[in-house]
Design a protein around this motif. Structure first.
Motif, PDB file in Angstrom:
ATOM      1  N   GLY A  29      10.619  23.575 -35.090  1.00 14.84           N
ATOM      2  CA  GLY A  29      10.734  22.368 -34.278  1.00 14.84           C
ATOM      3  C   GLY A  29      10.283  21.106 -34.971  1.00 14.84           C
ATOM      4  N   ILE A  30      10.296  21.085 -36.290  1.00 17.58           N
ATOM      5  CA  ILE A  30       9.932  19.861 -37.012  1.00 17.58           C
ATOM      6  C   ILE A  30      11.211  19.167 -37.472  1.00 17.58           C
ATOM      7  N   SER A  31      11.095  17.895 -37.792  1.00 13.14           N
ATOM      8  CA  SER A  31      12.269  17.094 -38.105  1.00 13.14           C
ATOM      9  C   SER A  31      12.808  17.392 -39.494  1.00 13.14           C
ATOM     10  N   VAL A  32      14.048  16.975 -39.715  1.00 10.75           N
ATOM     11  CA  VAL A  32      14.663  17.110 -41.039  1.00 10.75           C
ATOM     12  C   VAL A  32      13.887  16.295 -42.068  1.00 10.75           C
ATOM     13  N   VAL A  33      13.403  15.122 -41.641  1.00 10.51           N
ATOM     14  CA  VAL A  33      12.630  14.265 -42.552  1.00 10.51           C
ATOM     15  C   VAL A  33      11.355  14.992 -43.004  1.00 10.51           C
ATOM     16  N   SER A  34      10.655  15.614 -42.073  1.00  7.51           N
ATOM     17  CA  SER A  34       9.437  16.353 -42.420  1.00  7.51           C
ATOM     18  C   SER A  34       9.747  17.511 -43.359  1.00  7.51           C
ATOM     19  N   PRO A  50       3.684  20.248 -40.151  1.00  7.55           N
ATOM     20  CA  PRO A  50       4.292  19.654 -41.346  1.00  7.55           C
ATOM     21  C   PRO A  50       3.306  19.359 -42.472  1.00  7.55           C
ATOM     22  N   VAL A 108      13.745  23.283 -38.773  1.00  7.21           N
ATOM     23  CA  VAL A 108      14.320  22.552 -37.647  1.00  7.21           C
ATOM     24  C   VAL A 108      14.574  23.468 -36.448  1.00  7.21           C
ATOM     25  N   LYS A 109      15.151  24.643 -36.702  1.00 10.77           N
ATOM     26  CA  LYS A 109      15.566  25.518 -35.610  1.00 10.77           C
ATOM     27  C   LYS A 109      14.426  26.335 -35.009  1.00 10.77           C
TER      28      LYS A 109
END
Length: 391
Positions: A42-47, A98, A38-39
């Protein structure tokens, strides 16, 4: 180098391979990856969640096949698996998209799938007298690695993410090298080569002890535990008022209770009927879990979490001794792999069901459901002639 469990230097080395593997996996997927993805990626928590799921899903579904290949070919499968897993880990370090991370995580899971079943077959073979203490030791090491990795890696992350990646890869390289030299060059198992995964599964399915006792129990006990996964942090924060550090200590209390009592309880399995230990373990787990919902004092909650861990330590060696009684000596790793896959299905269903119950009714309802499943299992093992049927 020996202990009262008659461990050899090779046994200790095999246990170290398990520890390093679980430490690295737990640290990477349960703590490092969600924050790093995430940090910094830059990918989502879901991914990130799907990446973690891909790893554990592939490890679970391939355990049975990995066990069969180990029974047939020995250490070559573990060597190849560890190298494959290392390739997946390196991919996780350098890839950023991802879908590519999911593939790398799946490769990592596929690679480590033979490790636990192989170590269990070598360190605690099913035809070894008094093996329950060894089973407890294997699970103690497994729990220590799995539980300490996500906690300890935070200290490395406080230094830098780059340093953490180097540390994790270095630890797994060491585990890979150790596995290369530690796993014995077993003689070809000609009988295992004439058998197959489906043969062993059909043989087990034909046993009434498997279909009536083991199959429901494997699924339900992992379901009862995994039901709590999505709601436990919410309950700890919203109901008990615990902060992140206190919640971490709560998990440590439960893990420590299980860890320190696994080997002593394993020795009791060799002296007491399995019916007594299973009934006691499941009954106490349900009682302490239910009692947690009645108290708000933090010290008491920590004590109850420790007692839940101790109850789990009563169940685990007894349960795995029960499982070992239906495993073929020629296909030990295959049998453990089959059991691992079935138990993994309970883990897969539990969080989803727990989330549904929590959203629909509330966190208390999920805890009560888990406790009710444990009570039902305690009553079943109290009334059913477990020891006579397994003989």
């Amino acid at each position: 180098m020996r202990s009262n469990l008659n461990f050899t230097f090779r046994d200790y080395s095999l246990l170290l391979v398990v520890f390093l593997t679980e430490f690295t996996r737990g640290a990477f997927f349960l703590t490092f990856l969600p924050m790093y993805a995430v940090k910094h990626l830059g990918i989502s928590v879901v991914s990130a969640g799907f990446v973690v799921s891909a790893h554990y899903l592939f490890e679970t579904i391939f355990k049975g096949a990995a066990g069969l290949f180990f029974d047939r070919h020995g250490r070559a499968i573990v060597r190849l698996g560890m190298l494959t897993a290392l390739l997946g880990l390196v991919g996780l370090v350098y890839l950023t998209e991802p879908w590519k991370l999911m593939i790398a995580a799946a490769i990592f899971g596929l690679g480590v799938s033979p490790v636990w079943v192989a170590v269990m077959a070598l360190v605690a073979p099913v035809n070894l007298p008094g093996r329950a203490g060894r089973v407890g030791a294997v699970f103690a090491v497994w729990l220590t690695g799995m539980g300490s990795g996500p906690v300890i890696i935070n200290f490395a992350m406080a230094h830098s993410y780059q340093y953490t990646l180097v540390l994790l890869v270095s630890l797994f390289i060491f585990a890979t090298v150790l596995a290369y030299f530690t796993f014995p060059n077993a003689k070809p198992n000609h009988r295992a080569k004439g058998l197959g995964f489906w043969y062993e599964l059909k043989r087990m399915a034909g046993l009434s002890s498997f279909t009536r006792i083991l199959l429901p129990g494997m699924f339900l006990q992992t379901l009862a535990a995994s039901l709590l996964l999505p709601m436990l942090p919410i309950y700890a924060n919203n109901v008990l008022g615990l902060n992140h550090n206190q919640y971490a200590f709560l998990l440590i209390c439960g893990g420590a209770g299980a860890l320190f009592f696994l080997v002593p309880m394993g020795k009791l399995v060799d002296r007491l009927p399995l019916k007594v230990l299973l009934t006691l373990g499941f009954g106490l787990s349900a009682t302490f879990l239910f009692t947690i919902t009645l108290v708000k004092n933090i010290t008491t909650v920590f004590l109850l979490a420790t007692l839940v861990g101790i109850s789990y330590a009563i169940i685990l060696p007894a349960w795995n001794t029960l499982l070992s009684k239906v495993i073929s000596p020629e296909l030990q790793a295959t049998g453990w792999g089959i059991f691992g896959t079935i138990e993994g299905l309970g883990v897969a269903v539990g969080p989803g069901l727990g989330g549904i119950v929590t959203n629909a009714i509330g966190t208390m309802a999920t805890i009560y459901l888990s406790a009710c499943i444990l009570v039902a299992m305690a009553i079943f093992y109290l009334l059913y002639p477990v020891d006579r049927m397994i003989r």
